[in-house]
Design a protein around this motif. Structure first.
Motif, short mmCIF file in Angstrom:
data_model
loop_
_atom_site.label_atom_id
_atom_site.label_comp_id
_atom_site.label_asym_id
_atom_site.label_seq_id
_atom_site.Cartn_x
_atom_site.Cartn_y
_atom_site.Cartn_z
N SER A 31 0.82 -1.21 0.00
CA SER A 31 0.00 0.00 0.00
C SER A 31 0.86 1.27 0.00
CB SER A 31 -0.92 0.00 1.23
OG SER A 31 -1.65 1.20 1.31
N TYR A 32 1.89 1.27 0.83
CA TYR A 32 2.72 2.47 0.97
C TYR A 32 3.56 2.72 -0.27
CZ TYR A 32 5.98 5.85 2.94
OH TYR A 32 6.73 6.98 3.16
N HIS A 33 4.16 1.65 -0.82
CA HIS A 33 5.07 1.81 -1.96
C HIS A 33 4.37 1.63 -3.31
CE1 HIS A 33 8.66 2.06 0.54
NE2 HIS A 33 8.25 0.99 1.22
N GLN A 34 3.07 1.27 -3.26
CA GLN A 34 2.31 1.05 -4.50
C GLN A 34 3.01 0.01 -5.38
OE1 GLN A 34 -0.86 2.71 -5.31
NE2 GLN A 34 -0.57 2.83 -3.09
N ILE A 35 3.27 -1.15 -4.78
CA ILE A 35 4.01 -2.20 -5.48
C ILE A 35 3.47 -3.56 -5.05
CG2 ILE A 35 5.83 -2.37 -3.72
CD1 ILE A 35 7.82 -2.74 -6.01
N LYS A 36 3.46 -4.52 -5.97
CA LYS A 36 2.96 -5.86 -5.67
C LYS A 36 4.10 -6.75 -5.17
CE LYS A 36 0.19 -9.63 -7.66
NZ LYS A 36 0.85 -10.63 -6.84
N ILE A 63 12.91 -8.09 7.33
CA ILE A 63 12.04 -6.92 7.19
C ILE A 63 12.81 -5.74 6.61
CG2 ILE A 63 10.68 -5.22 8.46
CD1 ILE A 63 9.92 -7.48 10.41
N ASP A 64 14.05 -5.55 7.08
CA ASP A 64 14.87 -4.45 6.57
C ASP A 64 15.12 -4.58 5.07
OD1 ASP A 64 15.01 -3.25 9.00
OD2 ASP A 64 17.07 -3.85 9.46
N ILE A 65 15.46 -5.79 4.63
CA ILE A 65 15.72 -6.01 3.21
C ILE A 65 14.45 -5.84 2.38
CG2 ILE A 65 16.46 -7.71 1.48
CD1 ILE A 65 18.73 -6.44 3.13
N LEU A 66 13.33 -6.29 2.91
CA LEU A 66 12.05 -6.10 2.22
C LEU A 66 11.76 -4.61 2.06
CD1 LEU A 66 9.39 -7.17 1.03
CD2 LEU A 66 8.46 -7.19 3.37
N ASP A 67 11.93 -3.86 3.11
CA ASP A 67 11.65 -2.43 3.08
C ASP A 67 12.57 -1.71 2.09
OD1 ASP A 67 10.61 0.05 3.72
OD2 ASP A 67 11.82 0.29 5.52
N LEU A 68 13.87 -1.99 2.18
CA LEU A 68 14.84 -1.33 1.29
C LEU A 68 14.61 -1.72 -0.17
CD1 LEU A 68 18.07 -1.76 3.46
CD2 LEU A 68 16.88 0.39 2.97
N SER A 69 14.23 -2.97 -0.40
CA SER A 69 13.97 -3.43 -1.77
C SER A 69 12.75 -2.72 -2.35
CB SER A 69 13.74 -4.95 -1.78
OG SER A 69 14.87 -5.64 -1.32
N CYS A 70 11.74 -2.52 -1.53
CA CYS A 70 10.54 -1.81 -1.98
C CYS A 70 10.86 -0.36 -2.32
CB CYS A 70 9.45 -1.88 -0.92
SG CYS A 70 8.69 -3.51 -0.74
N VAL A 71 11.71 0.26 -1.51
CA VAL A 71 12.12 1.64 -1.77
C VAL A 71 12.82 1.73 -3.12
CG1 VAL A 71 13.67 3.49 -1.03
CG2 VAL A 71 12.28 2.28 0.66
N LYS A 72 13.71 0.78 -3.39
CA LYS A 72 14.43 0.78 -4.67
C LYS A 72 13.47 0.57 -5.84
CE LYS A 72 19.20 -0.58 -3.75
NZ LYS A 72 19.78 0.42 -4.67
N ALA A 73 12.56 -0.38 -5.67
CA ALA A 73 11.61 -0.68 -6.75
C ALA A 73 10.73 0.54 -7.04
CB ALA A 73 10.75 -1.88 -6.36
N LYS A 74 10.30 1.22 -6.00
CA LYS A 74 9.47 2.42 -6.18
C LYS A 74 10.27 3.52 -6.89
CE LYS A 74 6.53 5.69 -3.69
NZ LYS A 74 6.01 6.11 -2.36
N PHE A 75 11.55 3.63 -6.54
CA PHE A 75 12.40 4.65 -7.16
C PHE A 75 12.49 4.44 -8.67
CE2 PHE A 75 16.60 6.06 -8.64
CZ PHE A 75 16.58 7.39 -8.26
N TYR A 76 12.52 3.16 -9.07
CA TYR A 76 12.62 2.84 -10.50
C TYR A 76 11.25 2.65 -11.14
CZ TYR A 76 17.64 2.24 -9.87
OH TYR A 76 18.98 2.46 -9.61
N HIS A 77 10.19 3.06 -10.43
CA HIS A 77 8.81 3.03 -10.95
C HIS A 77 8.38 1.63 -11.38
CE1 HIS A 77 9.09 7.40 -10.89
NE2 HIS A 77 10.18 7.34 -11.64
N GLU A 78 8.78 0.65 -10.59
CA GLU A 78 8.39 -0.73 -10.89
C GLU A 78 7.07 -1.06 -10.21
OE1 GLU A 78 12.99 -2.42 -11.29
OE2 GLU A 78 11.84 -2.74 -9.45
N LYS A 79 6.27 -1.87 -10.87
CA LYS A 79 4.95 -2.23 -10.34
C LYS A 79 4.99 -3.45 -9.43
CE LYS A 79 2.78 0.94 -12.74
NZ LYS A 79 2.12 2.08 -12.06
N GLU A 80 6.06 -4.24 -9.58
CA GLU A 80 6.16 -5.48 -8.80
C GLU A 80 7.59 -5.68 -8.32
OE1 GLU A 80 5.04 -10.25 -9.26
OE2 GLU A 80 4.62 -8.84 -10.87
N LEU A 81 7.73 -6.14 -7.10
CA LEU A 81 9.06 -6.41 -6.55
C LEU A 81 9.63 -7.67 -7.20
CD1 LEU A 81 11.16 -5.48 -4.47
CD2 LEU A 81 10.07 -6.99 -2.80
#
Length: 327
Positions: A31-36, A63-81
């Motif tokens: 929800s927060y990162h808008q990513i699946k 949890i830390d790696i999940l959070d950081l990975s989502c941040v990266k994916a959002k930065f690159y405008h990806e829809k899915e991790l």
């Protein structure tokens, strides 16, 4: 205080429990990162974390790696991790390169370019990497200035691992074990603090024959268990370490700490667990000349030691003049 408070010991979550935790909280990240985030990917994330991040606990590290990975994916405008994004995050987090398929031929060429005249020994090392998973241990013996230390440094460089050298002649007395493992003169243990920060490390135990019996026994146990448990019951992992033990000597009879106080038992206790024993050859006159020519920054003292060690009659002044004329 003991009458008022009770000690409650919390066990680390298992991988299975951590997976259920991630499944439970993934909705917040989606929800927060808008990513699946796929549940199958969460399992792969835990396996990657388990393999590479050893000295932290579940579920925090996952949890830390999940959070950081989502941040990266959002930065690159990806829809899915994706798994690639998770791998990239772990590499950045640990400052390492995750080698899915190591190019051993390339690594051997790189090492031979740095360490001249030791092709046979380097080939033995590469073969060990091909057939053995980390942790890996090597014992390298040979004359002074033949490339033992440089091998450890170069290996760390090309694997993108941290490099740590411990000079075992500083750990000759029994109390040295405390110096190696515990806080000493208000300084944290160099070995354990390094492994906590850099779990992927090439660890050089230089002059291993001079270490005290307690140190030998310690590393023998670490080779068996893959970790060390400190006084606070924290397990420091050595599972991603490349151990290189070095000793100065020019024949196999020098092995086993012949000149030290070690017992025959200790010799076999450690050496029976080493993955590969490698003999480095004395450097020929031609190799020494090549080293001097290629490395203009090499010190006169080191050149002198090389020549003295191998009893090579070279006119040093004449050679240096020739090199200057060629450069």
């Amino acid at each position: 205080m003991n009458r008022r408070f009770s000690i409650v010991t919390l066990k680390e979550n298992t991988k299975e429990e951590t997976l259920e935790i991630l499944k439970g909280i993934k909705g917040y990240y989606e929800s927060y990162h808008q990513i699946k985030i796929d549940n199958v990917l969460l399992k792969e994330l835990i396996e990657l974390v388990d393999c590479h991040i050893k000295n932290r606990t579940y579920p925090d590290k996952a949890i830390d790696i999940l959070d950081l990975s989502c941040v990266k994916a959002k930065f690159y405008h990806e829809k899915e991790l994706t798994k690639n994004r998770i791998v990239e995050t772990i590499e950045k987090y640990l400052n390492i390169t995750i080698h899915h398929q190591m190019d051993y031929q390339k690594l051997e060429k790189q090492l031979n370019k740095d360490i001249l005249g030791q092709e046979k020994g380097i080939h033995q090392m590469i073969e060990t990497f091909q057939h053995k998973q980390l942790p890996i241990s090597f014992f390298i013996y040979g004359p002074t200035s033949c490339g033992k230390t440089l091998t450890a440094k170069s290996l760390a460089k090309y694997l993108n691992y941290h490099y740590l050298k411990l000079d075992m002649n500083q750990y000759q007395e029994s109390h040295s074990l405390y110096k190696l493992l515990e806080t000493y003169h208000e300084k944290p243990s160099l070995l354990l603090s390094t492994l906590q920060s850099y779990p992927h490390t090439v660890l050089l135990l230089d002059h291993i024959d001079q270490a005290c019996e307690e140190i030998i026994h310690l590393f023998s146990q670490i080779f068996d268990d893959g970790y060390y448990e400190d006084q606070a019951k924290r397990k420091i992992s050595f599972e991603n370490v490349v151990f290189i033990m070095s000793q100065t000597g020019t024949s196999r009879c020098c092995m086993g700490f012949k000149k030290s106080r070690q017992t025959k038992y200790l010799k076999h206790e450690l050496f029976d667990k080493v993955d590969q024993i490698i003999e480095y050859q004395p450097l020929s006159k031609e190799i020494i000349e090549k080293i001097i020519h290629l490395r203009e920054h090499i010190s006169i003292e080191k050149i002198h030691n090389l020549l003295k060690e191998e009893h090579i009659p070279i006119n040093l002044s004449k050679m240096m003049k020739q090199i200057k004329q060629m450069s």
